[in-house]
Design an enzyme around this catalytic site. Sequence first.
Site, short mmCIF file in Angstrom:
data_model
loop_
_atom_site.label_atom_id
_atom_site.label_comp_id
_atom_site.label_asym_id
_atom_site.label_seq_id
_atom_site.Cartn_x
_atom_site.Cartn_y
_atom_site.Cartn_z
N SER A 100 58.79 32.79 39.15
CA SER A 100 59.45 34.35 39.10
C SER A 100 58.08 35.09 38.91
CB SER A 100 59.15 33.48 37.18
OG SER A 100 60.03 35.05 37.00
N HIS B 155 34.52 50.11 29.74
CA HIS B 155 35.11 49.32 29.57
C HIS B 155 36.16 48.13 30.30
CE1 HIS B 155 36.41 46.12 26.88
NE2 HIS B 155 38.14 46.59 27.19
N SER C 97 38.62 44.97 31.16
CA SER C 97 39.35 43.33 30.41
C SER C 97 40.09 43.47 31.14
CB SER C 97 38.97 43.72 28.73
OG SER C 97 40.76 44.88 28.77
N GLY D 76 43.18 42.50 29.13
CA GLY D 76 43.90 42.10 28.18
C GLY D 76 44.17 40.65 28.04
N ARG D 77 44.29 40.19 27.79
CA ARG D 77 44.98 38.79 27.73
C ARG D 77 44.36 37.62 26.52
NH1 ARG D 77 45.44 35.76 34.12
NH2 ARG D 77 46.92 34.21 32.65
N SER E 51 41.03 35.66 28.66
CA SER E 51 40.68 36.81 28.30
C SER E 51 39.47 36.86 28.46
CB SER E 51 40.94 36.72 26.51
OG SER E 51 40.12 38.16 26.85
N ASN F 127 31.37 45.39 28.73
CA ASN F 127 31.53 46.45 28.51
C ASN F 127 29.87 47.32 29.60
OD1 ASN F 127 33.44 47.26 26.88
ND2 ASN F 127 32.43 45.93 25.10
#
Length: 339
Positions: free
Chosen positions: A163, A200, A202, A204-205, A210, A214
């Site tokens: 998908s 920072h 990341s 975002g998971r 994840s 930092n």
Amino acid sequence: MDFTKLSATLLVALCAQSTQAASASEDEVAALNQCILNQTISGDDTRTIKEVREYCEQQVSALSQLDKRMARERVTEKNRNVLTPHHRNYILPVSYIKNPNNRPFDGFADMANKEGEPLDNVEAKYQISLKLPIYHNFKDKDQAIYMGVTLQSYWQVYNKDISSPFRETNYEPEIFWVNFLDDENVLWGDEMAFVLGISHQSNGRSQPNSRSWNRIYANFIWEYDGFVFSFKPWYRLPEDEKPADNLAKGDDNPDIHKYMGYFELSGAYRFDNDHEVGMMLRNNAGGDNRGAVQLDWSFPISGRVRGYAQYFNGYGESLIDYNAHIQRLGLGIAITDLL
């Protein structure tokens, strides 16, 4: 605003462009026009159009590549309808990865009811990077504090079996102080700037995919004979050890320094007025010699539309792939350059 004066100044800018086109580069003409317009909007109202033009011609003739970028940014910063670029902005509709990192996505094979590797070798990649001055009222006008944000995304757009997901997006907000040094304080090269910031980054998971860290960083930027270099060392802010693998609390990637290293060396050079080449080098300075190299080339196509080619080889292209060796070649469009 006196629109008669503004129209006359724009006419002067067009005249300057036509008379200097033979001897000046496109960047110099653009910087001259922007200087004239900027002086008209926010400069000294007592100066004549001729004095404004002579002032701007004097300023532009001595501009280095760093000066030209700073001059362009100063213009955009005063325009509330324009966003100022930070790092390079681009989109690669087509990029080929030799060995995509499938480990974080092993479950996709069962979900898609197919055997074998779920990720395609061909995907899209893009980067959006912007900054905003939040304080520039220093006595030294060459200093300012900025807030920046960079978004880099990897899109399996051609992978219909799963998908066409965005397999990874990295977000990096940061705040940093910039100081362009006066000529007498330049340590090496023709021009120099110093940056000090905190960032920072990341993806975002949620667990188990994840990733974040930092950093406090410095950035030494200098120019020599048209070549612009950047040396960016950093210190990772420590995090607590994770009590269990699937808990959100604690360090998601305690060994990231082994792959991302402690510094980044990059450079850029513009030639033939419209071609820009760049490079980025990283190394963990350890016996295992893990690092990365990225090569960039942007070139004119038509007007503001510029082609862009990128080659990456090494570790840490994205956070989800920080400990996987990635080799990628992509072709697309550069929205903004570095110089």
